[in-house]
Design a protein around this motif. Structure first.
Motif, PDB file in Angstrom:
ATOM      1  N   PHE A 271     -21.837  -5.049   3.105  1.00 24.28           N
ATOM      2  CA  PHE A 271     -22.005  -4.918   4.549  1.00 24.28           C
ATOM      3  C   PHE A 271     -23.451  -4.585   4.888  1.00 24.28           C
ATOM      4  O   PHE A 271     -24.111  -3.814   4.186  1.00 24.28           O
ATOM      5  CB  PHE A 271     -21.110  -3.806   5.107  1.00 24.28           C
ATOM      6  CG  PHE A 271     -19.638  -4.054   4.941  1.00 24.28           C
ATOM      7  CD1 PHE A 271     -18.928  -4.787   5.884  1.00 24.28           C
ATOM      8  CD2 PHE A 271     -18.960  -3.565   3.831  1.00 24.28           C
ATOM      9  CE1 PHE A 271     -17.573  -5.022   5.727  1.00 24.28           C
ATOM     10  CE2 PHE A 271     -17.605  -3.794   3.659  1.00 24.28           C
ATOM     11  CZ  PHE A 271     -16.906  -4.532   4.618  1.00 24.28           C
ATOM     12  N   MET A 289     -26.474 -12.214   7.531  1.00 18.71           N
ATOM     13  CA  MET A 289     -25.368 -13.152   7.739  1.00 18.71           C
ATOM     14  C   MET A 289     -25.589 -14.451   6.961  1.00 18.71           C
ATOM     15  O   MET A 289     -24.629 -15.072   6.490  1.00 18.71           O
ATOM     16  CB  MET A 289     -25.194 -13.418   9.227  1.00 18.71           C
ATOM     17  CG  MET A 289     -24.771 -12.190  10.014  1.00 18.71           C
ATOM     18  SD  MET A 289     -24.588 -12.476  11.794  1.00 18.71           S
ATOM     19  CE  MET A 289     -23.063 -13.429  11.837  1.00 18.71           C
ATOM     20  N   ILE A 294     -21.731  -8.879   5.576  1.00 21.59           N
ATOM     21  CA  ILE A 294     -20.937  -8.700   6.795  1.00 21.59           C
ATOM     22  C   ILE A 294     -21.575  -7.644   7.699  1.00 21.59           C
ATOM     23  O   ILE A 294     -21.850  -6.535   7.254  1.00 21.59           O
ATOM     24  CB  ILE A 294     -19.500  -8.285   6.433  1.00 21.59           C
ATOM     25  CG1 ILE A 294     -18.902  -9.277   5.437  1.00 21.59           C
ATOM     26  CG2 ILE A 294     -18.630  -8.165   7.672  1.00 21.59           C
ATOM     27  CD1 ILE A 294     -17.782  -8.695   4.589  1.00 21.59           C
ATOM     28  N   PRO A 295     -21.805  -7.944   8.976  1.00 27.28           N
ATOM     29  CA  PRO A 295     -22.484  -6.995   9.856  1.00 27.28           C
ATOM     30  C   PRO A 295     -21.591  -5.838  10.329  1.00 27.28           C
ATOM     31  O   PRO A 295     -20.436  -6.053  10.713  1.00 27.28           O
ATOM     32  CB  PRO A 295     -22.895  -7.850  11.069  1.00 27.28           C
ATOM     33  CG  PRO A 295     -22.701  -9.269  10.645  1.00 27.28           C
ATOM     34  CD  PRO A 295     -21.628  -9.254   9.608  1.00 27.28           C
ATOM     35  N   THR A 307     -23.064 -11.908  16.718  1.00 26.18           N
ATOM     36  CA  THR A 307     -21.793 -11.761  15.998  1.00 26.18           C
ATOM     37  C   THR A 307     -20.614 -12.339  16.766  1.00 26.18           C
ATOM     38  O   THR A 307     -19.468 -12.160  16.364  1.00 26.18           O
ATOM     39  CB  THR A 307     -21.500 -10.280  15.705  1.00 26.18           C
ATOM     40  OG1 THR A 307     -21.314  -9.577  16.951  1.00 26.18           O
ATOM     41  CG2 THR A 307     -22.618  -9.640  14.901  1.00 26.18           C
ATOM     42  N   GLY A 313     -18.174  -9.814  12.486  1.00 28.80           N
ATOM     43  CA  GLY A 313     -18.805  -8.552  12.205  1.00 28.80           C
ATOM     44  C   GLY A 313     -18.036  -7.443  12.892  1.00 28.80           C
ATOM     45  O   GLY A 313     -16.961  -7.668  13.459  1.00 28.80           O
ATOM     46  N   THR A 343     -18.380 -15.132   7.534  1.00 29.41           N
ATOM     47  CA  THR A 343     -19.689 -14.791   8.105  1.00 29.41           C
ATOM     48  C   THR A 343     -20.714 -15.872   7.784  1.00 29.41           C
ATOM     49  O   THR A 343     -21.479 -16.305   8.658  1.00 29.41           O
ATOM     50  CB  THR A 343     -20.175 -13.431   7.551  1.00 29.41           C
ATOM     51  OG1 THR A 343     -19.254 -12.412   7.931  1.00 29.41           O
ATOM     52  CG2 THR A 343     -21.565 -13.102   8.065  1.00 29.41           C
TER      53      THR A 343
END
Length: 370
Positions: A271, A289, A294-295, A307, A313, A343
């Motif tokens: 993340f 991304m 993953i945001p 996003t 995200g 993503t």
């Protein structure tokens, strides 16, 4: 064919060759190679040298200039006028005097678009000049339309102005093999989070650390790796980490990392985490991304746009460590591989250089057909 000039008044005085500009600003320039002769396009920029160049099949014209608010490069203005462009895309809201003169030189037949880059509204005479210079532009470009609100509230942009959404940059980063990247970077937590950004108040690393510390009570095997380019709050960050056994054991302050090595860090982590209160866009978020990282980011307009309102995200209110901890806790048990793949797919389909080029062509055609 529509003739578009992409004009930047800000001068990168530390650059002495065209290749320096392309190397350091490819994130904001590489879209041009995807225009594919749909526009008669060129860049006009300011630097520490004067030269014409063609790079990647895209023409550039560089002029020497200063960054004083009142400085004007009449040579630039004459050059742009002689090109007889249909549209001039001005990068940034920071040089209103130059934009006023650009209008005088080019006349009303040329449409001026202004693109926001995280600029702020001025006060006093500078703010007054912003109102004069930008109020009658043909259109405005923001990463997210909501970022235009303050400019409309200050009367710099009309309430009914035409506002387009367009990313100001993308990235050529690509996802690397996760296990190899973990070996190269030393990332080894059960769940791995990556911070990439300056250590300043706007990025709010202290709130992120506070939220992460609370999350460690739920997932004590998680790790946070912090890559940073500037150290404004490094003393406070170190104090926060050293004052907590949990943070001391689970947070690694990496420091600066060469850009070429960043894809391995993004690919190794699960993340990407950010605490920003305000951003025009976010190069780091886009890079993450692009590598399938993953945001977990704040619910500010630009991040919501990138996003797709948190569909690709996870969002939390800026400056709210408790909310961040709750979001992080909810991640446990999720299919990280699936989220990562989703993503990456979304980035390729919606956030790439080609998408920027396509959207810019659409904006120009919309304006010329208006």
């Amino acid at each position: 064919m529509i003739k578009l000039v992409d004009l930047t008044f800000y001068a990168h005085l530390n650059y002495n060759h065209p290749e320096d500009v392309l190397e350091n600003h490819s994130a904001a320039l590489a879209f041009a190679s995807h225009i594919d002769n749909r526009l008669d396009f060129c860049f006009v920029k300011h630097a520490g040298f004067e030269q014409r160049a063609v790079m990647g099949g895209v023409p550039y014209q560089f002029f020497r200039a200063g960054n004083n608010f009142w400085s004007v490069s009449f040579k630039t203005l004459r050059f742009v006028r002689n090109l007889k462009p249909d549209i001039v895309l001005v990068q940034g809201f920071i040089f209103p005097l130059q934009v006023m003169l650009l209008r005088l030189f080019c006349g009303s037949s040329t449409k001026i678009i202004v693109q926001h880059h995280g600029d702020i509204t001025y006060q006093g005479i500078k703010g007054w000049l912003q109102k004069i210079a930008y109020r009658h532009a043909a259109a405005y470009i923001f990463t997210a339309k909501e970022n235009a609100a303050i400019w409309q509230q200050r009367g710099i942009i009309k309430a009914n102005a035409q506002i387009f959404e367009l990313l100001e940059a993308s990235t050529g980063f690509e996802r690397q093999d996760k296990q190899i990247s973990k070996s190269l970077t030393g990332i080894n937590g059960k769940t791995n989070f990556l911070w990439v950004g300056r250590l300043n108040a706007n990025k709010d690393p202290l709130a992120v650390l506070d939220g992460f510390e609370r999350y460690l009570k739920v997932n004590p095997l998680a790790k946070l790796y912090m890559i940073y380019q500037t150290e404004e709050l490094l003393t406070e960050v170190n104090h926060k980490i050293n004052s907590s056994i949990a943070l001391s054991n689970n947070v690694v302050t990496v420091g600066k990392v060469a850009p070429a090595d960043l894809p391995n860090w993004y690919s190794a982590a699960d993340f990407y985490i950010s605490g920003s209160h305000r951003e025009g866009s976010s190069y780091a978020l886009l890079e993450a991304m692009a590598c399938g990282c993953i945001p977990v980011v704040t619910a500010i307009p630009s991040f919501e746009k990138i996003t797709h309102h948190g569909e690709y995200g996870f969002l939390y209110p800026p400056g709210d460590p408790e909310a961040l901890a709750n979001v992080l806790s909810a991640l446990d048990g999720m299919n990280i591989s699936k989220l990562s793949a989703t993503t990456l797919t979304y980035f390729k389909q919606n956030l790439s250089f080609k998408v920027i080029a396509d959207d810019l062509v659409d904006i120009c055609e919309t304006l010329m057909n208006k």
